[in-house]
Each structure stands twice: as C-alpha cells, then as structure tokens.
Motif scaffolding. Structure first.
Motif, PDB file in Angstrom:
ATOM      1  N   LYS A 120      18.260  10.556  -8.871  1.00 46.39           N
ATOM      2  CA  LYS A 120      17.243  10.660 -10.199  1.00 46.39           C
ATOM      3  C   LYS A 120      17.569   9.396 -10.710  1.00 46.39           C
ATOM      4  CE  LYS A 120      16.649  15.455 -10.821  1.00 46.39           C
ATOM      5  NZ  LYS A 120      17.055  16.904 -11.703  1.00 46.39           N
ATOM      6  N   GLY A 121      16.354   8.857 -11.275  1.00 47.87           N
ATOM      7  CA  GLY A 121      16.572   7.746 -12.099  1.00 47.87           C
ATOM      8  C   GLY A 121      16.408   6.405 -11.570  1.00 47.87           C
ATOM      9  N   ALA A 122      16.402   6.481 -10.064  1.00 48.08           N
ATOM     10  CA  ALA A 122      16.455   5.309  -9.247  1.00 48.08           C
ATOM     11  C   ALA A 122      14.921   5.103  -9.379  1.00 48.08           C
ATOM     12  CB  ALA A 122      17.088   5.409  -7.778  1.00 48.08           C
ATOM     13  N   ASN A 123      14.475   3.834  -9.317  1.00 41.63           N
ATOM     14  CA  ASN A 123      13.060   3.446  -9.390  1.00 41.63           C
ATOM     15  C   ASN A 123      12.600   2.095  -9.218  1.00 41.63           C
ATOM     16  OD1 ASN A 123      14.126   2.428 -11.502  1.00 41.63           O
ATOM     17  ND2 ASN A 123      12.829   3.318 -13.148  1.00 41.63           N
ATOM     18  N   LYS A 124      13.713   1.324  -8.262  1.00 44.01           N
ATOM     19  CA  LYS A 124      13.268  -0.008  -8.043  1.00 44.01           C
ATOM     20  C   LYS A 124      13.785  -0.376  -6.744  1.00 44.01           C
ATOM     21  CE  LYS A 124      14.751  -3.900 -11.148  1.00 44.01           C
ATOM     22  NZ  LYS A 124      15.924  -4.302 -12.017  1.00 44.01           N
ATOM     23  N   ASN A 160      12.571   4.160   4.496  1.00 42.83           N
ATOM     24  CA  ASN A 160      13.968   4.290   4.702  1.00 42.83           C
ATOM     25  C   ASN A 160      14.598   4.422   2.996  1.00 42.83           C
ATOM     26  OD1 ASN A 160      14.519   5.220   7.129  1.00 42.83           O
ATOM     27  ND2 ASN A 160      16.244   3.891   7.697  1.00 42.83           N
ATOM     28  N   ALA A 161      14.327   3.305   2.693  1.00 43.13           N
ATOM     29  CA  ALA A 161      14.987   2.929   1.255  1.00 43.13           C
ATOM     30  C   ALA A 161      14.419   4.044   0.124  1.00 43.13           C
ATOM     31  CB  ALA A 161      14.521   1.576   0.818  1.00 43.13           C
ATOM     32  N   MET A 162      13.153   4.351   0.463  1.00 40.79           N
ATOM     33  CA  MET A 162      12.312   5.266  -0.271  1.00 40.79           C
ATOM     34  C   MET A 162      12.750   6.814   0.017  1.00 40.79           C
ATOM     35  SD  MET A 162      10.149   5.255  -2.447  1.00 40.79           S
ATOM     36  CE  MET A 162       9.006   4.015  -2.778  1.00 40.79           C
ATOM     37  N   ALA A 214       9.267   0.793 -10.052  1.00 36.50           N
ATOM     38  CA  ALA A 214       9.189  -0.626 -10.014  1.00 36.50           C
ATOM     39  C   ALA A 214       9.491  -1.377  -8.768  1.00 36.50           C
ATOM     40  CB  ALA A 214      10.197  -1.620 -10.840  1.00 36.50           C
ATOM     41  N   ILE A 215       8.269  -2.085  -8.106  1.00 33.49           N
ATOM     42  CA  ILE A 215       8.414  -2.833  -7.017  1.00 33.49           C
ATOM     43  C   ILE A 215       8.441  -4.193  -7.181  1.00 33.49           C
ATOM     44  CG2 ILE A 215       8.025  -0.969  -5.448  1.00 33.49           C
ATOM     45  CD1 ILE A 215       5.255  -2.276  -5.074  1.00 33.49           C
ATOM     46  N   GLU A 216       8.855  -4.870  -6.360  1.00 38.41           N
ATOM     47  CA  GLU A 216       9.133  -6.625  -6.527  1.00 38.41           C
ATOM     48  C   GLU A 216       9.196  -6.886  -5.303  1.00 38.41           C
ATOM     49  OE1 GLU A 216      11.835  -8.084  -9.628  1.00 38.41           O
ATOM     50  OE2 GLU A 216      11.126  -9.922  -8.805  1.00 38.41           O
ATOM     51  N   ILE A 217       8.071  -7.685  -4.915  1.00 43.47           N
ATOM     52  CA  ILE A 217       8.100  -8.506  -3.740  1.00 43.47           C
ATOM     53  C   ILE A 217       7.868 -10.056  -3.802  1.00 43.47           C
ATOM     54  CG2 ILE A 217       6.815  -8.827  -1.416  1.00 43.47           C
ATOM     55  CD1 ILE A 217       5.810  -5.846  -1.873  1.00 43.47           C
ATOM     56  N   ASN A 218       8.770 -10.578  -3.289  1.00 44.38           N
ATOM     57  CA  ASN A 218       8.759 -12.074  -3.487  1.00 44.38           C
ATOM     58  C   ASN A 218       8.794 -12.596  -2.149  1.00 44.38           C
ATOM     59  OD1 ASN A 218       9.283 -11.947  -6.472  1.00 44.38           O
ATOM     60  ND2 ASN A 218      11.392 -11.428  -5.975  1.00 44.38           N
ATOM     61  N   ILE A 219       7.825 -13.591  -1.836  1.00 41.07           N
ATOM     62  CA  ILE A 219       7.751 -14.133  -0.557  1.00 41.07           C
ATOM     63  C   ILE A 219       7.203 -15.642  -0.729  1.00 41.07           C
ATOM     64  CG2 ILE A 219       5.244 -13.203  -0.381  1.00 41.07           C
ATOM     65  CD1 ILE A 219       5.824 -13.048   2.821  1.00 41.07           C
ATOM     66  N   GLN A 220       7.753 -16.389   0.036  1.00 43.03           N
ATOM     67  CA  GLN A 220       7.263 -17.683  -0.124  1.00 43.03           C
ATOM     68  C   GLN A 220       5.995 -17.791   0.719  1.00 43.03           C
ATOM     69  OE1 GLN A 220      11.704 -19.467   1.112  1.00 43.03           O
ATOM     70  NE2 GLN A 220      10.069 -20.901   1.619  1.00 43.03           N
ATOM     71  N   GLU A 221       5.301 -18.398  -0.059  1.00 39.98           N
ATOM     72  CA  GLU A 221       3.805 -18.693   0.429  1.00 39.98           C
ATOM     73  C   GLU A 221       3.488 -19.116   1.755  1.00 39.98           C
ATOM     74  OE1 GLU A 221       0.540 -18.349  -0.904  1.00 39.98           O
ATOM     75  OE2 GLU A 221       1.618 -16.872  -2.327  1.00 39.98           O
ATOM     76  N   GLU A 232       0.706  -1.283   0.007  1.00 37.82           N
ATOM     77  CA  GLU A 232      -0.160   0.118   0.049  1.00 37.82           C
ATOM     78  C   GLU A 232       0.859   1.100  -0.025  1.00 37.82           C
ATOM     79  OE1 GLU A 232      -3.077   0.294  -0.699  1.00 37.82           O
ATOM     80  OE2 GLU A 232      -3.582  -1.785  -0.454  1.00 37.82           O
ATOM     81  N   PHE A 233       2.084   1.148   0.826  1.00 41.23           N
ATOM     82  CA  PHE A 233       2.915   2.116   0.996  1.00 41.23           C
ATOM     83  C   PHE A 233       3.364   2.590  -0.221  1.00 41.23           C
ATOM     84  CE2 PHE A 233       7.247   3.614   1.579  1.00 41.23           C
ATOM     85  CZ  PHE A 233       7.053   4.965   2.077  1.00 41.23           C
ATOM     86  N   LEU A 234       4.027   1.354  -0.795  1.00 44.88           N
ATOM     87  CA  LEU A 234       4.566   1.608  -2.520  1.00 44.88           C
ATOM     88  C   LEU A 234       3.475   2.217  -3.585  1.00 44.88           C
ATOM     89  CD1 LEU A 234       7.190  -1.122  -2.265  1.00 44.88           C
ATOM     90  CD2 LEU A 234       7.475   1.337  -2.045  1.00 44.88           C
TER      91      LEU A 234
END
Lengths: 441, 586
Positions: free
Chosen positions: B491-495, B481-483, B456-463, B442-444
């Motif tokens: 600039k240009g950072a988006n991941k 913090n990362a944000m 781009a955000i990518e969240i990988n989580i084991q079920e 939600e935050f992202l």
C-alpha cells in the motif's frame, strides 16, 4: 615403439644370417694346411716350360684332394737335369734330408744309381702288380738296372720330321709326300732354300736343329750305340761315323756361320720352323702342343725321320721317371703318389692337359686328345718301336760326348771317325771302371 | 565440378593404406639399391687400386732384384777386364779359359763368358763343348757387331740370340760387353729363361698376370709367351702416360679392359709391364648382380612387412578417427576417441573430442533457444485471443464510451487496444527500444486508471536509443513484474522509474519500483537461479519470466549481458538489464 624396435632387431638379425649364409665361394681353392696327421710327400721336379710346371702343381692339388692322409709338396729345383743338380740330390741323400720323390730325366737314372741316390722299387711294384708290359719297353729299360727297378716311367715323347705344307706348295713340292730318304731330304732342302744378298732368308732343312742330335742321325743312318752282349758302347759304329760325316758335309755346304747367323738374326724370331723360315725340322712330339698353343695358324705335317735306305724308319724317345731317393722313410706314401702320376688319374690329366705322352700304354691310347688329333695319333703309334738311349751308368757321359763331337765337326775342328773313336774308348774305359766297382760291391 | 572430379578420379580406389605401403616400399627399396650400387663402385675402386699397388710393389721388387743382379755381372766383367790387363793372361789361353770357366761356375745364372781376340779372329768361350771358334766373318756373330756403350749413356745391357752348347736351339740371351784396347772384346751372357724364372716370375697371380720386360724402344725382351719376345709392343698397349718411372692405368685391349702396371729401371731403362684383365681384379659382375638380386629378394618381403607395419601405425588411428566421424555423421554426438599415444595423433584425437563436445553444446544451446522462443510465442499466442475481434470490440467500447462521455472508460479502452496492437505486433522477434517503451507506457496507462493519478511513472530514455533494435518481450515483463509483485502488493507504493542509458558499448535498462521488494532469502535463490543458467533446479517454475529473459538474453548477446536484481524488502526493487549497443538486423 619398443615393439617396433624388437621387430627391427629381429629383421636385421634374419637378414644378416641369410647374407652370411649366402656368401659366395670367394675361393674355390682350398688352402691345404698340413695337419700333423698328414704324411707329407716332397717332390722335386724341373721341366722346361712354365705350362708343365703349373700342371704339376695342379696334379699335386688333385692328389691331395683325393688322398686326405697325404700332402704332396712340389718343389721346383732348378735344372735338375744337369750333373750339378744331381750333386744336389746326392748331398740331400747323404745329408739325410732327401725329397720323397724325384721326377728325373731317365737318362740320368744310371748316374744317380751309381752314386747310390735311389731306392730299389722292385718289391713295391710287384706288390701293386706294376709290370713291364704296362709300359713302353724302352721306358722300362731306362728305369731298370741289374734287373732291379729304380723308377716308374712317367712321360715320354718321340722325334719326328716336321714339314711346312705351305712352303712345300710354294716350292712346287707335294705337301702330302714329305721326304723319306736322306737323299730326298737333301733335294727338298735345296729346293726350299732361298738367299737374298748372300744371306739365307729361308732354309729347307738344318739337320742339327732342335732334336737333330747325333743320336737321331746315327740311328737314322742305321747305326747302334750299344752292344747288349758285350755291354760296350759302339759310338764308332760305321753308320754313326757316316751320320757325323754327313752333318759335317751339310755344315760345310751351307756354311755353318751363315746358318748360325740365319738362326740368330736380330730381325728374326726364335723358332725358325714356326715362323716359316725353315721348311723342315726334326722335333719332339711335344712341339705339336706348343704349336697348337702359340702358332695355331701353322700348316704343317709330321712324318717319320728319313733314313739312308728309305726303309727301317726309326725314332727315339726320352722322358722322365719317378724315383724314390735312399733314406726316404715313408716309401709307401711316396709310392702312392708315383702310382697316381704314372698309371693313375694324374697320368690321364697330364696327357690331356700338356699333350705330352705318358709311358703307360693304356692311358695314352685311351686319351681323348690322342684319339682326336691325327698328328698325336701318328706319334703315339711310333712309341712301341721307338729307340731309346742305352740305359747305362754312363748315359749322361755318352750324351755329352756325342754333343761335343758334333759341335767339333760342325765347326770343322775335328774329323768324325777320329773323334768318335776317341769318345768310344773314353766311355768304354769308364764302363770298365764302373763294372769293376759294381762287382766289388 | 571439373577440378573436383579430376581429383576424385586420381585418388579413387587407392586407400591411404595402400598409398602408405607403396610409399614405404619405394622409400625403403631405393636406398637399398643405391647402397648396393654405391658399395659395388667403392669396392671396385678399392680393389683396383689395391691390386695395382700390390702388383706395382711386386714389379718394383723384381726390377730391383734384376738390377742388382745385372750390376753384379757388370762388375764381374769389369773385374775380368782388369784381370786380363793386370795379370797378363791375354795370351795365355789356358789361363784365360780357366778364368772364364771359373767365373761361370761360380754363378749358375751365367750362360756363357766369351772373349774375342782381335788379332786372331778367335772366340774363346766358357762353353763346355765349344771352347774355341774361329771367326770368319764377325757379322755372323751378333754380339761382336753390337755397339759398345759408354757407361754413362747406357747400362750396356742388350739382348740377342745365341746358341747353346748343342748348336741346335738358339736362345735369347742378355749380354754386356767391354772392349779392351789392343786385345779384343769380352762379354757375359745371361739366358733369358733363367732371368725370367729367377727374377721376373711373379709367384702371385702366376696365371692371370702377364708380365713383359720391354726395352726403351718398346721391344719385348722377356715374356712367358716366348713367341712374343723380339716383337715390338704395340702402341695400343703403351699409353701416352708411360713417361713416369712407375704408374698404372686401364686400357681397352681387344674389347677387354686391362689393368696395366709398369715400372721403369733407371739402370737399364727397361720397363717392366704387367697386365691383368679387369675382370680378374674386380668382383665378377654376374656374381655381384646375383648377390644384389639376392639381397633385394630377401629384403623385399621384409620391406613389405615393415611397410605394412609402419603404415599400420599411421593408418590405424586414422581409421579409428574415420569410424568416429561416421558415427557422428549418423548423429551420435556421444562418440569419443581415446589413444595412449603421445604424438600428433593425441592432439588430433583431443581436438576431435573437443570439437564434437562443442558441436554437441552448440546444438543443445540452439535447441534451447528455439524452445524458449517457442514458449514465449506460445505465451504470446495465449494472449492473442482473436486480437482483431478484440481490437474491434475495444474500439467499439471506446467510441461508445466517448459518446456517453465516459472519459475514463474511453481512455482505458483506447490504451488497451493500443497495448495489444503493440504487444502482439506482427509476430517479429525483434523490436526497437522506442516501440518497447511505447508498449510499457500503454501498459502503465492502463494501470494508472486503476490506481488513479497518484501513480507515477517516469521513463527517461536517451533520444538516440529509440531506434536500437532489441529482443521482444524482455522489458515489458520486467515492468509487469514490478507492477504485480511490487507495487500492487504494498500500500502506498506508486512509483516506477525506467532509465535507459548508454554506457560505453552497452545499453543499460534500469527499472526501479518502490514496491514490496523481495525477501532476502528469496532474492538469494533468484540471484542464484539467474547466475546459474545451466541449473535446471527451478522445479517450482517460479520467476520463470525473469529466467526466460535471462536465458534468451545470454543466448543471444553472450554471457556479459543479462539481468541483475537488487532489492530491499518493503522498500523496492531495482532490475538492471545490460544489452550490447548493437542493432539486431531485423
């Protein structure tokens, strides 16, 4: 930890000290080592009876405790009262090694003086105010020869008639009136005698038993053994002959062998009176103590020895004296012990512990024991008038010859007047010989 | 309650100090008493044996001396018999009398020597006053009637009564006799008193020792109490054990314990028996009791003193510990106890000190945890500005935007509303990984509206990890913090890449961004701060979010868990969070 160890050591030390300090007195007896500073006093003595011998040892201890400068050593010398042992004393005196004090039977003193065994004690006695009136006359006379004092009288006794009240009762006799005449004595004796199968099982009286010497009967019959004026023995005195005849008659009447058997039967004891098989007996006053110790149940009384005339009652006394042999250097030391024994604390102790009498009148009358015991009191009052054997050089010879005569008559081997005459001459001859010798000296 | 009450009752009022003193007293007094009793017993036994052996030795000596003497007399009698036969003096009375008198004089112990002549019924005697006696009836003479023993069956010594020279006092005598054929009898007599004085009297214990000479039938032949002689020894005195040659035993006579010692002569068969009251042998009982009492009286104060001393050694440290404990009870955790002892108390003291230190530390940790939590809550509350009003407002905006076909506004408002609902939650400390990831999304989502589609955000989580519970507010601040410090500052950072993995027993969260990164210097400081939690040097309050997470995680999960940061300036940052794979109970 070091502190603890210190505490422990201190504690152990304290405990040890206290324990050592509190050690009980294991021995109240002191060992009397003879220090070189002490004056040793050797005493020769011999009494019959271990009780008295033991008391004498205690007396020595008593004296040693009270006198630190002296040390008394008691030496029991076997059978000093016989001639053989007197020889032993003579040897010791001649050899220069005499004992310091000899406790000697007084009838031997004459013989000992004749052989030069004893010192004159007159000066020592005078110096210490020891006088004749302090002692019984006979005892002083026994110890005095030619007006010189050779011994201080020590102990003494008297002869009495002992009678068994129980046996008197059984025989129908009054237990409170013992016989007073010889005739009565014979009557009572007959009543008190019992036989069984031809042998005595009880006897009323055996005249020669115990202290029934010819001396006793001679006096009881009214005889005298010595004449002071002529200085001769009078053994063949009529009354003494009567006495010996009476003994012979008695022996015959009751059969000497039978009486001897009665007294030595294996199934009987040694003292027929104490065992209530003999109703009457002449005995020394020392028997009172013996019976009190060994036969407390014995119901007996003591009385005067019967006489022929039923009057002029007699008794006679013997006893020991304390003498200092010749050659003793420390006379004063020896005399200290003699005083202790004869008139000092030793004498009091001796009376109280052995129930013997001493020759000091004062000590006897003040003794608690004598005050308390009726029989003793009776006996001690007789001492003042007691006879004693003549104090002569031939005292021992006279004694032995009288016994010889008695046994001969009892065995029907001699006739009384003959044998007494014989003895009389023998002794008077000896007196003559000795008298000459004294005069020559 | 009942049991506890009972126990309390027993020990109530008796302090360990008193208990120790009493205990030591008992421990010290009992051995003292036992030793006293034991020593008395031992001493008694030794004394008894020693005394018995001493007396036995002395008796044996007497026996040997007497036997030698009697044998000698026996030989003299034999010699006399030979003389009579050989020298033909049997009818020469003078010569015979001389001979027997001579033998008697040579031996002072001989009472008398008698010769009985058969034909004449006559006794010739060595007696000084009675040399000849005519015998009417031999039965009146004990010695003549006595049997004659053959040498092999009996020594021949007998006792009888005999008259002395004066015929006035019978004496007890020992005699031995021989028969001479065609002649008569000869006999030697020895006085009992002489024998007793010279051979039997025991110089040791003269007074306390009572010695009897008894023949084989129990008849008393000699004793210092002359009234006893001739009587028979009561069975009471004789023990069944009197069968040996010599021995000793204890006998109760008339209520008094007596030590009985005996030895039997093989020559005469006579028994020498001594008796002595045990009370003379043993230590006086009253004396012993007195000594024991004395020792105890002395040792009692010493024992009390030592007991106090010993108990003090134990009680004192306990007392100190007790005092320290009371201080702790009052709340003073700075108490420390010290001792120079090297024993168990040293260990106890150290243990106590360690325990107090540990408690102190735990209390501090708990305190900090609570404090941090409160801080987080506070932050949370700060963010809660009337959330319901906020949700309603955001909903209203969302619906207005949709009505006005303002899709982006509508979407943003909806996400914001969700975000706050999730974030504020219901005030619980814990949440699931799934919920956390939802929040992060939600935050992202909100942030993506700001940066557009190329963010781009990518969240990988084991079920299987979605339902695992973890602490709240530990993942989302990292993403924030990362944000803020990473992507927004370059600039240009988006991941942003979030990986949640399960490695063995741990869950690893990896949050990577391609943002600005951290300068090398700053990274060092940050790492140092993260690794050194005790250090409170972070005065500037920088990195408080990360440090907060680190602290809470380590407090909750232990030192093995926590944050790790890797970063390269201008390239990006990678934050790794390691948590144990255990569900926290909600």
């Amino acid at each position: 930890m070091k502190k603890l160890a210190k505490y422990l050591i201190i504690t152990v030390c304290i405990v040890s000290i206290i324990l050592v300090g509190c050690q009980p007195e294991y021995s109240s007896k002191k060992i009397n080592y003879i220090s070189p500073n002490k004056q040793e006093i050797t005493v020769w003595y011999h009494f019959n009876g271990s009780n008295i011998n033991q008391r004498l040892k205690e007396l020595a201890d008593m004296f040693n405790d009270a006198n630190p400068n002296y040390h008394v050593k008691m030496e029991l010398v076997s059978d000093i009262s016989t001639m053989g042992t007197l020889d032993k004393l003579i040897y010791a005196v001649n050899g220069g090694v005499p004992p310091d004090v000899v406790i000697v039977d007084r009838y031997l003193i004459g013989s000992a003086i004749e052989k030069g065994a004893f010192q004159d004690l007159t000066n020592l006695a005078t110096k210490d105010n020891i006088t004749k009136d302090m002692f019984y006359e006979f005892a002083w006379n026994d110890s005095t020869y030619n007006e010189k004092l050779y011994a201080i009288p020590f102990d003494t006794d008297v002869r009495l008639l002992y009678y068994n009240k129980q046996l008197f009762n059984e025989a129908g006799l009054n237990p409170n009136s013992p016989p007073t005449s010889i005739r009565e004595l014979e009557e009572y004796a007959a009543k008190l005698t019992k036989q069984e199968h031809g042998e005595y099982i009880q006897m009323g009286f055996i005249p020669w038993m115990n202290e029934g010497y010819l001396y006793t009967w001679g006096w009881a019959f009214g005889g005298q053994y010595y004449d002071q004026q002529s200085e001769r023995v009078t053994v063949n005195h009529d009354k003494i002959i009567d006495a010996l005849q009476w003994l012979g008659y008695y022996s015959n009447q009751y059969d000497f062998e039978k009486i001897m058997y009665f007294l030595t039967r294996e199934d009987y004891g040694i003292d027929a009176f104490a065992e209530e098989r003999c109703a009457m007996m002449i005995g020394g006053s020392g028997k009172i103590a013996e019976y009190a110790q060994y036969y407390p149940e014995l119901d007996y009384g003591v009385a005067l020895i019967p006489t022929v005339e039923n009057s002029d009652f007699i008794t006679w006394s013997g006893g020991f004296g304390l003498a200092i042999p010749k050659g003793v250097e420390h006379k004063e030391a020896a005399f200290e012990f003699i005083k202790f024994m004869s008139i000092g604390e030793g004498a009091t102790f001796f009376v109280d512990k052995t129930s013997h009498f001493v020759c000091s009148k004062k000590i006897n009358t003040e003794s608690k024991l004598i005050k308390d015991n009726g029989n003793y009191k009776f006996a001690v009052e007789l001492l003042d008038k007691a006879y004693s054997r003549p104090p002569i050089i031939e005292g021992k010879m006279l004694w032995e010859e009288l016994i010889y005569a008695t046994t001969k008559v009892l065995n029907k081997q001699a006739i009384p007047n003959e044998i007494l005459n014989e003895i009389n001459n023998k002794i008077n001859n000896s007196i003559d010989d000795n008298g000459n010798r004294w005069q020559n000296e | 309650m009942v049991i506890g009450g009972k126990m309390n009752k027993t020990n109530k009022g008796i302090s360990i100090k008193i208990q120790l003193i009493v205990f030591f007293l008992i421990v010290m007094m009992i051995p003292t008493l036992l030793i006293n009793i034991g020593m008395y017993g031992l001493a008694s036994k030794t004394l008894k044996e020693r005394k018995a052996n001493d007396i036995l030795y002395s008796l044996s000596r007497s026996k040997e001396r007497l036997d030698t003497f009697l044998k000698d007399i026996d030989y003299k009698l034999i010699a006399l018999g030979l003389d009579i036969q050989n020298l033909n003096i049997d009818h020469d009375y003078e010569k015979l009398l001389y001979e027997i008198t001579r033998i008697k004089k040579l031996n002072p112990n001989i009472e008398s020597i008698n010769v009985f002549l058969d034909e004449e019924n006559r006794i010739i005697s060595s007696s000084e006053t009675q040399k000849e006696v005519l015998v009417k009836e031999s039965k009146y003479y004990n010695w003549l009637e006595a049997p004659i023993y053959m040498e092999k069956e009996n020594s021949g010594w007998l006792q009888t009564k005999y008259f002395n020279n004066n015929y006035n006092i019978p004496k007890r005598v020992f005699f031995i006799k021989k028969k001479i054929e065609d002649f008569g009898q000869i006999a030697i007599f020895i006085n009992e008193t002489t024998l007793r004085y010279n051979y039997m009297d025991n110089p040791i214990n003269e007074n306390e020792l009572n010695t009897f000479l008894i023949d084989e039938h129990g008849k008393i032949l000699s004793n210092k109490d002359i009234s006893m002689i001739g009587k028979y020894m009561d069975n009471v005195y004789m023990d069944k054990g009197v069968t040996k040659e010599e021995d000793w035993y204890i006998k109760n006579l008339n209520g008094e314990k007596m030590l009985m010692i005996y030895t039997t002569s093989s020559y005469t068969n006579w028994t020498y028996m001594s008796m002595i009251p045990m009370k003379n042998v043993l230590l006086d009982k009253r004396e012993v009791y007195r000594i024991i009492l004395l020792i105890n009286a002395i040792s009692l104060p010493i024992t009390i003193f030592l007991a106090i001393l010993f108990s003090k050694r134990i009680y004192q440290p306990i007392g100190e510990l007790k005092g320290a404990m009371k201080e702790v009870e009052k709340g003073n955790l700075n108490v420390q106890v010290y001792t120079c002892r090297k024993d168990e108390f040293n260990i106890l003291y150290h243990g106590f000190n360690r325990m107090i230190n540990r408690i102190k530390k735990l209390i501090q940790e708990l305190y900090h945890e609570k404090l941090l939590h409160k801080e987080a809550e506070l932050q949370n509350l700060q963010a809660q500005i009337n959330p319901h009003f906020l949700y309603n407002t955001l909903d209203t905006i969302h619906w207005m935007a949709r009505l006005n076909k303002m899709e982006e506004v509508s979407y943003l408002t909806f996400s914001l509303s969700n975000f706050y609902k999730l974030r504020l939650g219901d005030g619980k400390k814990y949440t699931t990984i799934g919920e956390t990831m939802e929040l992060v999304r939600e935050f992202l989502n909100i942030k993506r509206i700001k940066y557009g589609e190329d963010f781009a955000i990518e969240i990988n989580i084991q079920e299987d990890l979605n339902e695992v519970t973890i602490l709240k507010f530990i993942i989302q601040p990292i993403v924030e913090n990362a944000m803020y410090h990473g992507i927004e500052k370059k600039k240009g950072a988006n991941k942003i890449l979030i990986n949640v993995l399960s490695i063995s027993n741990y869950i690893i969260f990896k949050i990577e961004d391609d943002g600005l990164g951290i300068e090398e210097e700053k990274l060092k400081i940050l790492k140092k701060l993260l690794n050194d939690m005790e250090n409170e040097n972070n005065v500037e309050g920088k990195y408080s979010a990360l440090l907060n997470i680190q602290k809470r995680v380590k407090l909750k999960y232990g030192v093995n868990c926590g944050l790790n940061i890797e970063s390269q300036y201008n390239k990006g940052t990678k934050v790794t969070l390691k948590l144990p794979k255990t569900n926290i109970k909600i």
